[in-house]
Design a protein around this motif. Structure first.
Motif, PDB file in Angstrom:
ATOM      1  N   GLN A  99       0.814  -1.211   0.000  1.00  0.00           N
ATOM      2  CA  GLN A  99       0.000   0.000   0.000  1.00  0.00           C
ATOM      3  C   GLN A  99       0.854   1.270   0.000  1.00  0.00           C
ATOM      4  OE1 GLN A  99      -3.502  -0.192   2.713  1.00  0.00           O
ATOM      5  NE2 GLN A  99      -2.662  -2.156   3.356  1.00  0.00           N
ATOM      6  N   GLY A 100       2.152   1.099  -0.248  1.00  0.00           N
ATOM      7  CA  GLY A 100       3.061   2.236  -0.159  1.00  0.00           C
ATOM      8  C   GLY A 100       2.642   3.413  -1.013  1.00  0.00           C
ATOM      9  N   MET A 101       2.259   3.170  -2.264  1.00  0.00           N
ATOM     10  CA  MET A 101       1.879   4.274  -3.155  1.00  0.00           C
ATOM     11  C   MET A 101       0.547   4.883  -2.746  1.00  0.00           C
ATOM     12  SD  MET A 101       3.235   3.076  -6.882  1.00  0.00           S
ATOM     13  CE  MET A 101       4.947   2.531  -7.079  1.00  0.00           C
ATOM     14  N   ASP A 102      -0.349   4.062  -2.207  1.00  0.00           N
ATOM     15  CA  ASP A 102      -1.619   4.588  -1.699  1.00  0.00           C
ATOM     16  C   ASP A 102      -1.377   5.551  -0.543  1.00  0.00           C
ATOM     17  OD1 ASP A 102      -3.057   3.088  -3.549  1.00  0.00           O
ATOM     18  OD2 ASP A 102      -3.292   1.391  -2.174  1.00  0.00           O
ATOM     19  N   PHE A 103      -0.456   5.173   0.355  1.00  0.00           N
ATOM     20  CA  PHE A 103      -0.119   6.056   1.474  1.00  0.00           C
ATOM     21  C   PHE A 103       0.489   7.363   0.962  1.00  0.00           C
ATOM     22  CE2 PHE A 103      -0.010   2.160   4.245  1.00  0.00           C
ATOM     23  CZ  PHE A 103      -0.990   2.585   5.148  1.00  0.00           C
ATOM     24  N   LEU A 104       1.337   7.267  -0.049  1.00  0.00           N
ATOM     25  CA  LEU A 104       1.958   8.473  -0.592  1.00  0.00           C
ATOM     26  C   LEU A 104       0.912   9.395  -1.208  1.00  0.00           C
ATOM     27  CD1 LEU A 104       4.421  10.177  -1.308  1.00  0.00           C
ATOM     28  CD2 LEU A 104       4.681   8.797  -3.389  1.00  0.00           C
ATOM     29  N   LEU A 105      -0.017   8.829  -1.960  1.00  0.00           N
ATOM     30  CA  LEU A 105      -1.066   9.643  -2.568  1.00  0.00           C
ATOM     31  C   LEU A 105      -1.926  10.283  -1.479  1.00  0.00           C
ATOM     32  CD1 LEU A 105      -2.610  10.727  -4.982  1.00  0.00           C
ATOM     33  CD2 LEU A 105      -3.902   8.565  -5.050  1.00  0.00           C
ATOM     34  N   ARG A 106      -2.177   9.551  -0.405  1.00  0.00           N
ATOM     35  CA  ARG A 106      -2.968  10.122   0.677  1.00  0.00           C
ATOM     36  C   ARG A 106      -2.232  11.286   1.330  1.00  0.00           C
ATOM     37  NH1 ARG A 106      -4.772   6.532   5.775  1.00  0.00           N
ATOM     38  NH2 ARG A 106      -2.618   6.977   6.392  1.00  0.00           N
ATOM     39  N   ASP A 107      -0.905  11.130   1.527  1.00  0.00           N
ATOM     40  CA  ASP A 107      -0.107  12.228   2.079  1.00  0.00           C
ATOM     41  C   ASP A 107      -0.200  13.462   1.184  1.00  0.00           C
ATOM     42  OD1 ASP A 107       0.646  10.610   4.172  1.00  0.00           O
ATOM     43  OD2 ASP A 107       2.729  10.360   3.510  1.00  0.00           O
ATOM     44  N   CYS A 108      -0.068  13.243  -0.134  1.00  0.00           N
ATOM     45  CA  CYS A 108      -0.152  14.352  -1.087  1.00  0.00           C
ATOM     46  C   CYS A 108      -1.533  15.020  -1.022  1.00  0.00           C
ATOM     47  CB  CYS A 108       0.106  13.860  -2.508  1.00  0.00           C
ATOM     48  SG  CYS A 108       1.786  13.286  -2.812  1.00  0.00           S
ATOM     49  N   THR A 109      -2.572  14.210  -0.926  1.00  0.00           N
ATOM     50  CA  THR A 109      -3.938  14.738  -0.892  1.00  0.00           C
ATOM     51  C   THR A 109      -4.185  15.553   0.368  1.00  0.00           C
ATOM     52  OG1 THR A 109      -4.747  12.873  -2.199  1.00  0.00           O
ATOM     53  CG2 THR A 109      -6.382  14.114  -0.949  1.00  0.00           C
ATOM     54  N   ASN A 110      -3.758  15.015   1.513  1.00  0.00           N
ATOM     55  CA  ASN A 110      -3.949  15.731   2.782  1.00  0.00           C
ATOM     56  C   ASN A 110      -3.299  17.108   2.742  1.00  0.00           C
ATOM     57  OD1 ASN A 110      -5.333  13.601   3.931  1.00  0.00           O
ATOM     58  ND2 ASN A 110      -3.536  12.762   4.983  1.00  0.00           N
ATOM     59  N   MET A 111      -2.078  17.158   2.251  1.00  0.00           N
ATOM     60  CA  MET A 111      -1.347  18.423   2.258  1.00  0.00           C
ATOM     61  C   MET A 111      -1.858  19.383   1.185  1.00  0.00           C
ATOM     62  SD  MET A 111       0.525  18.004   4.858  1.00  0.00           S
ATOM     63  CE  MET A 111       1.544  19.480   4.801  1.00  0.00           C
ATOM     64  N   CYS A 112      -2.090  18.881  -0.017  1.00  0.00           N
ATOM     65  CA  CYS A 112      -2.547  19.762  -1.096  1.00  0.00           C
ATOM     66  C   CYS A 112      -3.936  20.331  -0.793  1.00  0.00           C
ATOM     67  CB  CYS A 112      -2.565  19.012  -2.427  1.00  0.00           C
ATOM     68  SG  CYS A 112      -0.916  18.770  -3.129  1.00  0.00           S
ATOM     69  N   THR A 113      -4.780  19.557  -0.155  1.00  0.00           N
ATOM     70  CA  THR A 113      -6.110  20.047   0.209  1.00  0.00           C
ATOM     71  C   THR A 113      -6.000  21.262   1.118  1.00  0.00           C
ATOM     72  OG1 THR A 113      -7.104  17.850  -0.018  1.00  0.00           O
ATOM     73  CG2 THR A 113      -8.293  19.449   1.334  1.00  0.00           C
ATOM     74  N   TRP A 114      -5.077  21.191   2.076  1.00  0.00           N
ATOM     75  CA  TRP A 114      -4.896  22.308   3.005  1.00  0.00           C
ATOM     76  C   TRP A 114      -4.338  23.530   2.277  1.00  0.00           C
ATOM     77  CZ3 TRP A 114      -0.960  25.441   4.759  1.00  0.00           C
ATOM     78  CH2 TRP A 114      -1.249  26.220   5.896  1.00  0.00           C
TER      79      TRP A 114
END
Length: 289
Positions: A252-267
């Motif tokens: 799930q490594g890439m899924d976690f990375l995309l989630r990190d990107c989404t959390n930060m970019c949303t803010w």
């Protein structure tokens, strides 16, 4: 007339060696307050100490005392306290650090561990079985594993030049690390700030550079958000690292990375900066491979 009385410290203890005066170490030890303890920095194994070269502010004196100043924040997995370490013979040596203490008997997010730790292995089969059963011992092992994982991540990130608190030492389920401040107070979480447009863009540049360094080393934060990123003036500092993920080794490594990107970019987008998580994710993938 002598002030000596039967049973006093000078009768119970042998005379101090020549050149050391009459300082009574036993009595001094007994005078530690309930919120104090002796520093263990030189007693623990070298691998449990922070990487060299150490910052000048790290207190390494054998005679240093740790004084607990109070709680800084509470969390689901751990609480963070402020600790002052100082050598009583060197008034200028004192430094305040953050002490992160993982809970050892009530690890409330124990069930979350599996997705983060895929690909990791335990050294002892007994510990592995206990973790699966979620027994009392299993919870103790889990707390220790999270602390060790964060310690390893802090050291690795520091050595990569990433903006994280300097890790001073680990002992049991407690990690002592640099206290990140701004203007003398604890640095706020990024989520609590309203930076001007120029500073907002500068924060994003720092974030992008940090993520690129991580993926180039095959690492994903795994739980990155504006709530575990500190804004220390113009500098972003990344915290809360026990769940770091292997980008390739974890399915799930890439899924976690995309989630990190989404959390930060949303803010960042909500604050007026035009950024896109898919674009950032694609840029990071180019760095990773």
């Amino acid at each position: 007339m002598s002030s000596h009385t039967p049973g006093s410290a000078d009768e119970l203890d042998p005379p101090a060696p020549a050149g050391f005066g009459t300082f009574d170490f036993r009595v001094y030890d007994e005078r530690l307050a309930s919120n104090q303890r002796w520093s263990t920095f030189l007693d623990i194994e070298p691998l449990m100490r922070g990487p060299e070269p150490r910052p000048d502010w790290v207190v390494t004196s054998q005679g240093a005392i740790d004084t607990e100043l109070g709680i800084l924040k509470t969390g689901k997995e751990a609480d963070v306290f402020l600790i002052e370490r100082a050598d009583p013979f060197d008034p200028d040596s004192g430094v305040i650090m953050a002490a992160k203490r993982y809970r050892d008997t009530d690890h409330r997010t124990f069930h979350r561990a599996a997705s983060y730790t895929e690909g990791r292995s335990m050294k002892r089969s007994r510990d592995e079985r206990a973790l699966k059963r979620k027994s009392t011992w299993g919870r103790l092992v889990a707390a220790g594993e999270w602390a060790i994982s964060e310690w390893g991540a802090l050291k690795r990130f520091h050595e990569l030049g990433l903006p994280v608190p300097y890790p001073v030492q680990i002992e049991g389920t407690e990690i002592l690390m640099e206290w990140i401040t701004h203007d003398g107070d604890t640095a706020p979480r990024l989520a609590q700030t309203r930076p001007a447009p120029d500073l907002l863009a500068f924060y994003y540049e720092q974030l992008r550079d940090s993520l690129a360094t991580m993926v180039q080393s095959g690492i994903v934060h795994g739980d990155l958000s504006p709530y575990n990123t500190l804004a220390a003036g113009e500098r972003l500092v990344i915290i809360d690292l026990p769940q770091i993920v292997d980008l390739v080794g974890n399915p799930q490594g890439m899924d976690f990375l995309l989630r990190d990107c989404t959390n930060m970019c949303t803010w960042f987008r909500a604050r007026g900066l035009e950024v896109d998580e898919q674009e950032l994710f694609g840029e990071l993938m180019a760095h990773a491979f």
